[in-house]
Each structure stands twice: as C-alpha cells, then as structure tokens.
Design a protein around this motif. Structure first.
Motif, PDB file in Angstrom:
ATOM      1  N   ARG A  97       2.104   5.406  -5.239  1.00  0.00           N
ATOM      2  CA  ARG A  97       1.139   6.172  -4.431  1.00  0.00           C
ATOM      3  C   ARG A  97       0.210   5.210  -3.649  1.00  0.00           C
ATOM      4  N   ALA A  98      -0.262   4.196  -4.344  1.00  0.00           N
ATOM      5  CA  ALA A  98      -1.240   3.298  -3.714  1.00  0.00           C
ATOM      6  C   ALA A  98      -0.607   2.394  -2.675  1.00  0.00           C
ATOM      7  N   LEU A  99       0.635   1.980  -2.946  1.00  0.00           N
ATOM      8  CA  LEU A  99       1.194   0.933  -2.079  1.00  0.00           C
ATOM      9  C   LEU A  99       2.382   1.387  -1.241  1.00  0.00           C
ATOM     10  N   SER A 100       2.606   2.674  -1.152  1.00  0.00           N
ATOM     11  CA  SER A 100       3.721   3.139  -0.313  1.00  0.00           C
ATOM     12  C   SER A 100       3.284   3.153   1.145  1.00  0.00           C
ATOM     13  N   GLY A 101       4.258   2.997   1.973  1.00  0.00           N
ATOM     14  CA  GLY A 101       3.987   3.101   3.406  1.00  0.00           C
ATOM     15  C   GLY A 101       3.326   1.880   4.012  1.00  0.00           C
ATOM     16  N   LEU A 102       3.400   0.741   3.323  1.00  0.00           N
ATOM     17  CA  LEU A 102       2.852  -0.472   3.936  1.00  0.00           C
ATOM     18  C   LEU A 102       3.831  -0.948   5.004  1.00  0.00           C
ATOM     19  N   SER A 103       3.335  -1.108   6.225  1.00  0.00           N
ATOM     20  CA  SER A 103       4.251  -1.400   7.333  1.00  0.00           C
ATOM     21  C   SER A 103       4.924  -2.763   7.167  1.00  0.00           C
ATOM     22  N   GLY A 104       4.246  -3.696   6.514  1.00  0.00           N
ATOM     23  CA  GLY A 104       4.821  -5.043   6.392  1.00  0.00           C
ATOM     24  C   GLY A 104       5.794  -5.183   5.237  1.00  0.00           C
ATOM     25  N   ALA A 119      -4.969  -1.678   0.820  1.00  0.00           N
ATOM     26  CA  ALA A 119      -4.462  -0.484   0.136  1.00  0.00           C
ATOM     27  C   ALA A 119      -5.043  -0.382  -1.277  1.00  0.00           C
ATOM     28  N   VAL A 120      -5.136  -1.529  -1.929  1.00  0.00           N
ATOM     29  CA  VAL A 120      -5.694  -1.541  -3.289  1.00  0.00           C
ATOM     30  C   VAL A 120      -7.155  -1.100  -3.256  1.00  0.00           C
ATOM     31  N   ALA A 121      -7.892  -1.649  -2.264  1.00  0.00           N
ATOM     32  CA  ALA A 121      -9.313  -1.311  -2.156  1.00  0.00           C
ATOM     33  C   ALA A 121      -9.510   0.183  -1.918  1.00  0.00           C
ATOM     34  N   ALA A 122      -8.571   0.761  -1.208  1.00  0.00           N
ATOM     35  CA  ALA A 122      -8.712   2.185  -0.876  1.00  0.00           C
ATOM     36  C   ALA A 122      -8.177   3.092  -1.978  1.00  0.00           C
ATOM     37  N   SER A 123      -7.587   2.489  -3.017  1.00  0.00           N
ATOM     38  CA  SER A 123      -6.953   3.321  -4.054  1.00  0.00           C
ATOM     39  C   SER A 123      -7.739   3.250  -5.364  1.00  0.00           C
TER      40      SER A 123
END
Lengths: 235, 764
Positions: B453-460, B601-605
């Motif tokens: 959930r936290a790290l899906s969809g990272l463009s890189g 992403a981590v900061a936002a999760s």
C-alpha cells in the motif's frame, strides 16, 4: 740457536695455494735456512717474484710457513695465534712498508701514538715525548700535526720508520722502503737505518735494487724462492 | 684507548657523504621498525583500555515485558557484579536535508553515574533536560547534528524534533563514520516519550569472576534457570565477544598489516644497510692490516670498528627515535580517529623507549656483524693485499643482493595493489550479489499489504519483493536471535539475491527445508559439512534444515531460509519486514531518484521504517570499513618499494665509489662523461629490470598467500578473498620501479664523473 742470534729460519718453505688444494700450487720459498744475529744490517735482494717479501712475511709473522720453523728473539713465531702474534709483533718488530701505510685520518703524531696504545710498553706519560723525539730523529718533527696526505713521499716514509720504532722493537724490517722515493729521500731513509744499526738494532731490508744492497753489512740474494748467495761485506 | 676512539671518529668524519648514507639507511630501518613498535604498543593497548574503561556488560538480556524483574534482588546475587537497565530503540534521524539514517537511542537509567557501558561528557550538558538527548561525538562527522540544534526524528510513524543538549564519547560503539548510525542517549522517561516503548526491558549484566564468553554463557544459563518459574520472560539475549571492542578486528588487521609489512621493510632495509656498512668496512680492510702489523690484536681491531659502528648507531638513533615516536603516535592517532577512541598512552612507555635505544645500538652490529667478524679474522697479508678480486666478488654479490631486494620491494608493492584489487572485486561481488537497488526495512514485521500500500505506484520502481525473518534491523546487521544468528527468509526463486557460493548451492527445494549459511555463520555452527542437518531455534521451537550451501558475504552470521518454511514455522500471518525494489533506471542517479521517491512515500504513509538504503550506500558502508586497511596497506607497500629504491641508490653509490679508479681509467682512454654515465646506468638498470621481473613473478604466489591470509583475518575463518590481478598496480609498479631505478643509478653516476681524471685515478 746461539744467544746472539735474533732470527732463525729452519728449512722454511712456503707454497701458496697448497692449503687450498689449488691444482698448481706456487712455491714462494723453498727450504730456506737463514740465521740473523742481533745488530746485523741485512739486505734481502732479488728480482720480482724471487720470494723476498715472503721471507720478510715469515720473519714478521705476517705469513706462516707451509713447512719449517721461524724463531725470532727466542719466540717460535709460526706457533703463535693471531692475538698473541699481533702483540708480539708490536713489541718485537717494527715494520716499514713500501707504500708507507700510515693511517690516513690520523696525524703523523697520532700515527705514532696509536701503536704505543696497542702494545702498552712505553709508559703513558712518556709516549708523547718519545713520539716527538722519534719524529725529530727522522727529521720530520715539524710535520707532527699534519695528516699523511699533506706530506711528501719521503716524509711519509720517514714517518713510517718513526712509527716502526715507536715501541722500541729490537728488530726493524722494511719492505722496499726506498722503492717509491727519489735518490735524495732514499739516502735519508737508508741513513736512518744505519743509525738504528749503530744503536744496536737489527735491521732487515728487502729490496730489488742491487746497488742498495751494497749499503748493508750482509746481503742475502734470493732466486725462485731459494737463497742463492749470502755475502758479508766489511761494513 | 684515546687514539682508537679518535681513529674511529675520524673514519666516520672522513666517510663524509658515505657516512651520512649509512646513518640515513640505519635511521630509515630504525624509523620503520620503531614506528611499527610504537604504534603496536599504543594501539594494541589503548583500544582495549578505552573499551574496558566503559565497564562493558558481559551480556544483554531483553525481556518480553517491562517491570517483571526485581533489579535490586538481581544486584544482590553473589555472582552478579553489576546490572543496569539500558533500553534501546532504533528510529531514524535526518543527518542532512532529506538524508535519513538509523538513530540508535539508549535509555540510560542514571546518566549522572552510569554503572555499566559508561559514556563521558564532551560538550554541553552532562545529563540532558527532560525531552532532550545527547549524541555520540563520532556522529557529528556524518551529520549536521550539534549541541543546541534540533534533531528531526522519525519514530515509528511519528515525526519529532528533539533538542540535542550535549555530546558524549562512547568508545564502546562501532564508529558512526563506518556504520552510518547516530547513537543517542537520554533518560528513561524521554526514551519512552521518543520511542513509544516502555523502559525497563533491556538489561545489561556483568558477573564476578568470569573470564571467557563460555563462562558468561554458563552464568547466564544459571540466571535464566532462576527465572524459569514465575520470573521475567526473556525475549532475546546477546553475549558479545568477551570484553572485545566491536571493531577490534579492524585493529587486529591493521596491526597484522603494519607488523607484516614493517617486518618485511625491516628485513629489506637490513639487507641493504648491511651492504652499505660492509662496503664502508671493506674500504678499511687495508687499515685493518696496518693496525695488526703495528700490534693491534683481533679484539683491538674489532673494538675500533665497533666504536666506528657505535658512532653510526648513536647518530642514527638520535635521528630515528624521535621520528619513530612521532610517526608511531601519528599513525596511532589516525587509527584512533577512525575507530573513535582516545589515545591514553600519552607518554611513551619506558620499555618502548628502552627497546628503541637498544635497537638503535644493536642494529648496526646486527647488519655489520659478519663484516666486523671478518675484519677481526682477516690476516695482515690478506688485508694488505686488498686484492681487486675481492672487489669484483663484492660487486657481484652486491648486484645480486640489490636485485633480490628490488624484487622483494616490487613483489610487496605489487601484492599491496593485488590485495586492494581483491578487496574491490570482493566489494563488487557483494554489491552484485544483491540485485535490488533500494531496500526498505521496517522496524517490525508487518502485513505485506501494508508495504504494498505504501510503496505501490512508485514511478521509478521496476520490480519489488518482500522478505521476512529479522526483526527489522539494518540488513548488514540482521537481528540476532537467541542463538545469535540472523534469519533471512525470502522467496525460493528470489530475483533479488545472487550470492556467490563458496561451497554447495543456493536454496532450491520447495518440499525439504534447506539452509544456506554465510561465512560468518560457519564458526557459530562449528564448521558444519554440506548435507548436515542444522537445528535452528525459530519462534521458540527447534527446527531442522539441511545445509546446502555456504555463501560469500561480509556480514554478521546469517542463515538463509525459504520463506515458505519460515512462515510455516514462525510466521503464520505471512508478515514481512523488508521490501526490495529495483529501479527502472539503474544508474546511480536513477537509483537515488527512486530512493527519494521511497522516502517521500514512507513519509506520507503509516509505515514504521528503520531505514531506506540503496545498494550503493550499503557497499559504501562496507568500503568504509575496509578503507583504512586499504590505505594503510598501500602506504606501507609504497614504503617498502621506497626503501628498496633507497637501498638500490646507496648500493649504486657504493659501487660507483669503489669503481672510481675504473672511471679514471675509462676517462684516460677517451670515454666521455656521458658514455661513463650510460655505462653505469645500463648496468644498474639491468639489475633493476631483472629485479622488477623477478618481483612481478614473485608477487603472484605472494598475492595468493596474502589474499588468503587477509581474507581469513578480515572475513573470518573459512572465508575466501580471491586472488585478483591489479592492472593499475602493475602499471604503477613498473613505472615507479623504473623511475626509481633510473634515479638511483643516474644520480650517483653523475656525481662520480664530476671528479677529474687525475682525482679518479688517485682514488684509494
């Protein structure tokens, strides 16, 4: 050996390379018999390679015979080990080399004082005055504080004679002492030797110059390691 | 005696440049040996003293619950020397803008007067205010954290700003510069407030009359027995190496390197010095004859030349001893700075100074012993003859020794480069063995969906994979279980790992439990054999797995298991503790961009992350650990080559000096100075090139042996450091050796032709 005999060589042979097992040993001395009385003035003459220097080396203990006996002043020289031999030599024999062989970094005076320090025969308090006296005797007192390299060849040879006399040895031996000197200096050196004989010392000089041999009371001629003549003059 | 001393002294002075060369060569050897000796004495004692000065615990016990242990009763036990709470939590701290690394926070029971694992105040408050922390001094070198600033901390999902009230020195910790951690200390209340954990769970203990890890383990076992019924439940225990600093291995390695190379340098310089001294004494041979002819006994002659050598000994000692002390201390301080400890031996111990003085006085005699003995032995006739044959023999022997010394110098220098190459290749293999680019490690096991959930969809990001097993500490230090081994559970067909196998194969079976150990784990299991069934304590139960391989890895002891078996045994909810990501753009810039995306992403999760680390950074951590060793290795290897070049220069000088008359003859028959120089340079360079070729040949077996030796020392028993050929090292060795060789022959030859033909011919 008579009590008046200083040097006695009995059937002395010296072969270079004999001990090392060389394929062609070189005989430098062949069965030499020689007796020198105290106070004699002896010249050993002969051409180059005749065995003169080897004979001198026998007398001074610089070399040991392959066969035979060498006795000097009652000491069987050939039986001495290196240490006692060096001390004996310092006390008994004064050696003068053809190329002077002074210690280059010591002054002339110090060159005389060093053997006195080694042998310890002359009392400490008398050493310096004796050294000056010897230098005066040989005519180079003014050069006492100079290094050997600052002296002429003749002066260096006189310094070497003074050093040979430092410990007042009864025997003075010289290997081609005038070989490197001009006639004036050669005469000075020979005069010193005569003076020593007159003072009761025994002087043995090796030379290849036959006319120099005439200066001496006795002339022994060597050829191919053997004595071929032993002549005494009236002097 | 006076004139004998005078003669010796005048000979030294008359030697001029040659005497200076002897003093220089002796001083060089003494300096090398002395520096090593001083550094050895200071380092071997001081790191241990620093560590012991903290009163380190023998064991650390973590309980499942806080407040279940009667500490007063424990302290009252007759076998317990001391016990103290020292709670510990890992979080993250911002060390530079947007750069976060682990923060290891300790809750100290009494910061005013800690009983165990003591730290000392260096700056600011000794005890922080409520809500504030102290940081360990080494952390300042890798961060902008300072006394009076606010540390931005992520503890779990919380973001805090924590005041820093002071700086402390904790020599018991691995240096922050190497492990990339920040250590912080605070009181139990603040610890609880920052970490969110209840204090009173982690206990440090020291026993009376224990002298080894085994005795500590027995004492701990007795203690645990006493807790068996109704006592506190133990979550884990850690018994570290008995009273040993965590980075003692690095120091051991350094000492081994400086000791080994120092010894070789010493041997090399001793050979060369003996050549120079022998040549000088050879010049005195004729005088030995004269001295003996005028009454000097063997002992007198030896005495004069012993005095002669004594002057060299004193002069070289006066030059080298202060230098050796200065460089020994400088090197010690360099190591202390890197390993974060203080030099306590501020005054040179008397026995070291005495050893240096004895060495200074003895070395020349050691080097020149045979020559001195020969001077005593030689007969008057031999000495006065001073035949040219002896000179010829001496020259040939010197050329041979110089060539061998050059070969040894080249071999050691080249080996230094080859070992460096081996280590670099090892690092590259370490980097390549992990195929992910970024690793995200959670503070505890979490449902895999939470990661997704936290790290899906990272463009890189290209691919991801989740692992389980550890409790969420840094992957290079996977958490110790009760057996002290980290467990890494990963998919059977993991795309993220490709460790090089030392023996056996990687995990394969989906039906039979298999295990792969890393090299460090071998000793823990007493060198098990392939196919042996290992017993692992996992989740409180004993499990069996067949050992199928040994993986090459520079890390703490680890066992790799297939995720399926680990989940079946201890992880029924299939929780995971880390996620590996590969970048679409695998360049350094691409990986760093992905890392930034992950951080955001981590900061936002709500993910509670211990660290986010790229493989490049992970390799850098390992490289930082090895850097000091590599630098020292190369410096010392260069020193050896330098010594051999100096030796060659001195040997050439002596050879030229002895052949001065030959130079005069050559000039008399029409040789120009240039031609004479070329002749000497050609002769010298022939020996130099022969030495170079021999040295390069020798470096191959030497590198093989040295790689194995250093590999074992650095990576542990059974570990392998493969031989590697360093092309750069080869080029540098050849170039340096040729340049040194040219200088070492050209300079003395140039000086010799400056003499006039008359002076050269008259040379004695």
């Amino acid at each position: 050996m008579r009590t008046s005999d200083l040097i006695q060589l009995k059937s002395v042979s010296l072969t270079y390379g004999a001990n090392a097992g060389a394929t062609t040993p070189y005989p430098a001395l062949k069965d030499v018999n020689l007796t020198v009385a105290a106070g004699e003035h002896l010249a050993v003459v002969g051409s180059s390679g005749s065995g003169k220097s080897s004979l001198l080396n026998m007398i001074t203990g610089i070399d040991h015979p392959t066969r035979g006996e060498v006795e000097v002043g009652g000491t069987k020289v050939h039986t001495l080990a290196e240490g006692p031999l060096a001390l004996w030599r310092g006390r008994t024999v004064g050696i003068v080399f053809q190329f002077f062989q002074l210690i280059p970094n010591l002054t002339i005076l110090e060159n005389l004082l060093l053997p006195m320090e080694f042998v310890n025969v002359v009392p400490k308090a008398e050493r310096r005055s004796r050294a000056h006296a010897l230098l005066a005797q040989t005519g180079i007192e003014a050069q006492a504080d100079k290094l050997p390299a600052e002296l002429s060849g003749g002066e260096q040879q006189r310094a070497a004679i003074a050093r040979a006399l430092a410990n007042d040895p009864p025997l003075l031996v010289a290997d081609e002492p005038t070989g490197n000197l001009d006639s004036r200096n050669a005469e000075r050196v020979l005069a010193i030797f005569r003076a020593q004989v007159a003072a009761g010392k025994t002087v043995v000089v090796v030379t290849h110059e036959r006319n120099v041999g005439a200066e001496f009371g006795r002339v022994v001629t060597l050829r191919d390691g053997a004595i071929v003549s032993d002549e005494r003059s009236g002097r | 005696m006076r004139y004998q001393i005078l003669k010796a002294w005048r000979d030294v002075r008359a030697g001029g440049g040659k005497s200076l060369l002897v003093v220089f060569a002796l001083a060089l050897g003494l300096w090398g040996v002395g520096s090593v000796g001083v550094a050895y004495r200071v380092l071997s004692r001081d790191l241990r003293q620093n560590f012991l000065g903290t009163v380190p615990p023998h064991a650390v016990v973590t309980f499942q619950e806080a407040g279940r242990l009667d500490l007063a009763a424990l302290r009252a036990r007759p076998d317990v020397e001391e016990a103290e709470w020292r709670d510990f939590a890992m979080m993250r701290v911002e060390v530079h803008p947007d750069v976060w690394i682990p923060l290891l926070l300790y809750g100290v029971e009494d910061l005013e007067q800690p009983r165990l694992a003591r730290v000392s105040s260096e700056e600011g408050a000794r005890v922080p205010r409520a809500g504030a922390i102290l940081i360990e001094r080494n952390g300042q070198l890798i961060s902008t954290l300072r006394t009076g600033t606010l540390a931005k901390v992520r503890s779990g999902s919380r973001k805090l700003e924590v005041p820093i009230d002071g700086v402390v020195f904790d020599p018991a910790q691995a240096p922050a510069t190497q492990d990339h951690f920040i250590y912080a200390y605070t009181d139990p209340k603040t610890f609880a407030a920052i970490s969110g954990e209840t204090p009173g769970r982690r206990l440090m203990i020291r026993w009376k009359n224990v002298h080894s890890k085994e005795e500590v383990e027995k004492a701990l076992a007795r203690l645990r027995e006493s807790w068996a019924e109704g006592g506190p439940a133990v979550a884990s225990v850690n018994v570290p190496a008995f009273l040993e600093h965590p980075h003692q291995w690095q120091l051991n390695m350094l000492i081994a390197i400086i000791g080994t190379i120092g010894l070789l340098a010493f041997l090399l310089s001793s050979v060369l010095v003996s050549q120079v001294v022998a040549a000088l004494l050879a010049k005195q041979t004729r005088q030995v004859g004269i001295l003996k002819a005028v009454g000097a006994t063997r002992s007198r002659v030896i005495g004069i030349y012993a005095l002669y050598l004594g002057f060299f000994a004193v002069a070289s000692g006066l030059v080298a001893i202060p230098l050796a002390v200065a460089t020994g201390y400088r090197f010690s301080k360099f190591c202390a700075g890197i390993l974060n400890f203080e030099i306590l031996t501020t005054r040179l111990p008397g026995e070291v100074l005495a050893a240096l003085i004895v060495a200074a006085l003895v070395l020349p005699f050691l080097f020149a012993g045979p020559t001195l003995a020969h001077a005593g032995r030689i007969s008057v006739r031999e000495a006065l003859a001073e035949p040219r044959i002896q000179l010829r023999r001496r020259l040939s022997r010197r050329v041979a020794i110089t060539m061998l010394a050059t070969a040894l110098g080249v071999a050691i220098f080249s080996t230094g480069f080859n070992i460096r190459q081996s280590l670099y290749e090892f690092l590259a293999a370490t980097r390549d063995s992990m195929r992910f680019d970024v690793q995200v490690v959670a503070t505890k096991s979490i449902p895999r969906e939470q990661f997704a959930r936290a790290l899906s969809g990272l463009s890189g990001a290209d691919r991801t994979e989740v692992w389980s097993g550890g409790k969420g500490e840094l992957q290079t230090r996977v958490v110790g279980t009760s057996d002290g081994i980290g467990i890494v559970a990963l998919p059977l067909r993991s795309q993220m790992v490709a460790l090089r196998m030392v023996e056996g194969r990687w995990l394969r079976s989906a039906t039979e439990p298999e295990a792969v150990l890393n090299q460090a784990a071998l000793n823990l299991f007493h060198q098990p054999k392939m196919g042996q069934v290992l017993t692992l304590k996992i989740g409180g139960a004993e499990r069996q797995a067949t050992l199928v391989g040994i993986a090459e890895e520079i890390d703490r002891p680890k066992v790799y298991l297939a995720q399926t078996f680990y989940d079946r045994w201890a992880n029924p909810e299939h929780r995971v503790n880390s996620m590996m990501l590969t970048a679409k753009d695998r360049s350094f810039r691409g990986v760093m961009a992905l890392k930034k995306q992950v951080e955001r992403a981590v900061a936002a999760s709500d993910l509670q992350v211990l660290y986010v680390m790229s493989q490049a950074e992970r390799t850098k951590i390992i490289a930082d650990h090895l850097n000091i060793i590599l630098v020292t290795l190369l410096i010392l290897a260069f020193l050896v080559l330098w010594v051999s070049a100096l030796g060659m220069a001195s040997a050439t000088s002596i050879t030229v000096m002895e052949r001065t008359r030959e130079i005069g003859v050559l000039r008399a028959i029409g040789a120009t100075p240039g031609r004479i120089i070329r002749r000497f340079v050609t002769e010298g360079m022939t020996a130099n090139l022969a030495g170079l070729a021999l040295g390069l040949l020798l470096s191959w077996p030497l590198s093989l042996v040295a790689s194995a030796f250093f590999g074992r020392l650095m990576l542990g028993e059974g570990a392998l450091l493969h031989y590697a050929f360093s092309p750069v090292g080869f080029a540098v060795t050849v170039a340096t050796s040729i340049v040194f060789g040219l200088l070492a022959t050209r300079l003395p030859a140039g000086a010799a032709v400056k003499l006039s033909t008359r002076e050269a011919l008259a040379y004695e």
